[in-house]
Scaffold this motif. Sequence first.
Motif, mmCIF file in Angstrom:
data_model
loop_
_atom_site.group_PDB
_atom_site.id
_atom_site.type_symbol
_atom_site.label_atom_id
_atom_site.label_comp_id
_atom_site.label_asym_id
_atom_site.label_seq_id
_atom_site.Cartn_x
_atom_site.Cartn_y
_atom_site.Cartn_z
ATOM 1 N N ARG A 76 -32.276 95.149 39.219
ATOM 2 C CA ARG A 76 -31.310 96.256 39.275
ATOM 3 C C ARG A 76 -29.926 95.697 38.969
ATOM 4 N N ASN A 114 -37.817 94.796 32.723
ATOM 5 C CA ASN A 114 -38.236 94.362 34.059
ATOM 6 C C ASN A 114 -37.668 95.310 35.111
ATOM 7 N N PRO A 115 -38.447 96.274 35.551
ATOM 8 C CA PRO A 115 -37.977 97.261 36.546
ATOM 9 C C PRO A 115 -37.680 96.666 37.917
ATOM 10 N N ASP A 116 -38.057 95.405 38.145
ATOM 11 C CA ASP A 116 -37.774 94.760 39.434
ATOM 12 C C ASP A 116 -36.338 94.230 39.508
ATOM 13 N N MET A 149 -33.311 95.959 32.382
ATOM 14 C CA MET A 149 -34.018 96.734 33.403
ATOM 15 C C MET A 149 -35.222 97.467 32.821
ATOM 16 N N THR A 150 -35.175 97.834 31.544
ATOM 17 C CA THR A 150 -36.333 98.443 30.895
ATOM 18 C C THR A 150 -37.461 97.428 30.777
ATOM 19 N N ARG A 195 -29.292 97.920 30.502
ATOM 20 C CA ARG A 195 -30.361 98.884 30.214
ATOM 21 C C ARG A 195 -31.576 98.180 29.617
#
Length: 275
Positions: free
Chosen positions: A61, A57-59, A54-55, A51
Motif C-alpha cells: 500500500r 502486488n496488492p500486498d 500496487m497493481t 499504481r
Amino acid sequence: MQRFLMALACLAFSASVALAADSLDAFKGQKGNLDIAGGTAHIPVMKDAARRIMTANPDIRITVAGGGSGVGVQKAGEGLVQIGNTGRALKESEIQKYGLVSFPFAIDGVAVAVNPGNPVSGLSKTQLKDIFAGKITNWKDVGGADASISLYVREDGSGTRETFEERALDKGSSAAGANVVNSNGAMKTAIAQDPNAVGYVGIGHLDKSIRGLSVDGMTPSQENAANGSYTVTRLLYMNTKGEPQGLTRAFVDYICSPAGKEIVAKAGYIPYEKK
C-alpha cells in the motif's frame, strides 16, 4: 510497409511491457506500507509508479501526498513518511539535522504562466522582476490590456518558489500582497480562472488551461530545459532518512530504472541521468 511499422510498434510496446515487468519483480513477495509526501511537482510520477506497483502486488500500500518541499523534508526527517520529495537540493542544515539522503530523478523547468486569454506572449527579465516586486501593476505597461495584474506565488518552503525566485528573479522576492497558493495544481486552477493572473508552475504542468510566457526570449519547454536554452530549471529529488531499505529501496530503484524513466517522461519531465 504499414504492416512492418505496426509490427515494429508492437515489438516496442512488448519490450516496454517486459521492461516494466522486470522492474516490478523487485516487489514480488514484499508486503507493507510506503508513505510519500512533499513537493507537488512529483505527484504525477509518484502516483503512476504507486499504481503500477500496487497493481502488480496488492500486498503493498503506497500513499502519495503533497505539501511542498519543506513538508517533504520535515516529514521524512521526523520519520512520518519514508520518502520526502523536494523540488530543490537539500540544505546542509537539513542534511545534518535529519541525516537525509537525496536521489535526483528528474529535471524540471519552472515557467511563468498566464491565462490563455492574455495577449502578452513574453516578458523581459526586468519586466518580470518588476511585476513580482509590485512595481508594475497593470498589464498595459508590458503590452497587454488595461487591467490590474493579479499576482500569484507559492507558499514559503516551496521548491518551485525557491527555484523561480533564484533563477527567474535573480534571488529577488515577491510582493507582500501576492496571492499565495499551496501547490502546482492550485496555481493552475487560479490562473485558469483569473484572466489577469500571472504566476509560475513546473513546465510539466503547462497545458491548454494555462500558457507559458517566454522570458528574455527563452521559451519554456522541457526540450529547451534539457538542451540548456531555457535556464529556469531544477532537479526533482526523493529524500530518505538514511540509506533506504526494503520497500523504500525498491521504490527508489524503480523510479530510477528504465521503466521509471518512462514514467518520468510520460509526466512531462526529463529523466535525470547521473553523470
